[in-house]
Design an enzyme around this catalytic site. Structure first.
Site, PDB file in Angstrom:
ATOM      1  N   HIS A  54       0.859  -1.190   0.000  1.00  0.00           N
ATOM      2  CA  HIS A  54       0.000   0.000   0.000  1.00  0.00           C
ATOM      3  C   HIS A  54       0.896   1.241   0.000  1.00  0.00           C
ATOM      4  CE1 HIS A  54      -2.795   3.068   1.349  1.00  0.00           C
ATOM      5  NE2 HIS A  54      -3.748   2.278   0.878  1.00  0.00           N
ATOM      6  N   GLU A  61      -4.017   2.149  -7.463  1.00  0.00           N
ATOM      7  CA  GLU A  61      -4.376   3.220  -6.529  1.00  0.00           C
ATOM      8  C   GLU A  61      -3.492   4.440  -6.781  1.00  0.00           C
ATOM      9  OE1 GLU A  61      -6.537   1.746  -2.898  1.00  0.00           O
ATOM     10  OE2 GLU A  61      -4.434   1.690  -2.376  1.00  0.00           O
TER      11      GLU A  61
HETATM   12  C1  PEP Z   1      -6.607   3.615   0.276  1.00  0.00           C
HETATM   13  O1  PEP Z   1      -5.909   4.171   1.117  1.00  0.00           O
HETATM   14  O2  PEP Z   1      -6.256   2.542  -0.221  1.00  0.00           O
HETATM   15  C2  PEP Z   1      -7.840   4.242  -0.128  1.00  0.00           C
HETATM   16  C3  PEP Z   1      -8.410   3.803  -1.210  1.00  0.00           C
HETATM   17  O3  PEP Z   1      -8.310   5.244   0.683  1.00  0.00           O
HETATM   18  P1  PEP Z   1      -9.581   6.168   0.422  1.00  0.00           P
HETATM   19  O4  PEP Z   1     -10.686   5.307  -0.109  1.00  0.00           O
HETATM   20  O5  PEP Z   1      -9.888   6.743   1.740  1.00  0.00           O
HETATM   21  O6  PEP Z   1      -9.167   7.189  -0.593  1.00  0.00           O
END
Ligand code: PEP
Length: 262
Positions: free
Chosen positions: A96, A168
């Protein structure tokens, strides 16, 4: 047909057994007896509270937020894949961006963790993504390719297709900014091509790709199925059981709609 995934990353939230127990009570109430044919929910609490997640509503499994790649030994403060497996964990988030940032995890370390998860029969959910600056500079594909080249080098097709990728973009995490469907679709097409080149088209289809970053149920179509993503990874919204269950329901409806279309 690939299943849709809804991963909830609870991060370092909820600070007592009591709070966790309230969360679970609401989750069970929201989920009721709903069943899912096409969706899997994966909830990833803090290590400390994993045991409280032994009994989850139908269609949901528990995951972890990290692991250490070694099986056992003098690694103070770490949690091994064997410990997680023994605790009933089947999925584990790896790499992550917050771990890359605060624990200095490198692509090489992330590869080792993913391999270790596979070795102990858990599914790694490996996070990749570019920063805002890299996106501005038009570097998104190069960044993703470099993260993935390290991860997938020398992996067999069988190993590769067991990995779930979570795209992400760092600029979308915790910000309420999300990529457009077109941007996400371009990333999806790029990843499919990338996996086809190192493996083959069939393996490329089997590697699930999720989107993560400011996901909420009201945005689900544009950030997931409209961009051919296989699901989502949610941070903040996963703290609301109602939202998690709603997202799972929306994916189930979409899968059934697609199935009826033939
Ligand atoms: C994350 O940290 O993986 C994430 C998706 O956070 P958020 O949905 O709060 O943006």
């Amino acid at each position: 047909m690939q299943k849709f995934y809804v991963v909830g990353n609870l991060k370092m939230n909820m600070s007592s057994r009591e709070e966790v127990s309230q969360y679970l009570t609401v989750l069970h109430r929201e989920a009721g007896q709903k069943t899912y044919e096409h969706v899997l929910g994966i909830i990833c609490p803090s290590f400390v509270y994993l045991a409280q997640f032994d009994t989850l509503p139908k269609g949901m499994k528990k995951g972890a937020q990290n692991l250490f790649p070694e099986k056992i030994g003098a690694y103070t403060g770490e949690i091994s894949p064997v410990m997680l497996k023994d605790d009933g964990v089947e999925y584990v988030i790896v790499g992550h961006s917050e771990r890359r940032r605060y624990a200095n995890e490198t692509d090489e370390m992330i590869r080792e963790k993913a391999l270790s998860a596979l070795k102990y029969y858990m599914t790694p959910i490996v996070c990749i993504g570019e920063t805002g600056g890299e996106r501005q500079a038009g570097e998104t594909e190069n960044i993703l390719a470099s993260q993935l080249r390290t991860l997938f080098s020398d992996l067999s097709k069988l190993q590769a297709e067991k990995i779930i990728i979570a795209y992400e973009p760092l600029w979308a995490i915790g910000t309420d900014a999300v990529p457009t469907t077109e941007e996400l679709f371009r990333v999806r097409v790029f990843l499919r091509k990338f996996f086809t080149e190192i493996f083959d088209a069939q393996t490329a289809e089997r590697i699930a790709v999720l989107y993560g970053g400011s996901v909420k149920s009201s945005l689900l179509g544009p950030v997931s199925w409209e961009a051919e993503m296989n699901g989502v990874l949610a941070g903040r919204e996963s703290l609301f059981p109602y939202e998690l269950v709603k997202m799972m329901g929306l994916f189930e409806e979409e899968a059934k709609r697609k199935q009826n279309e033939g």
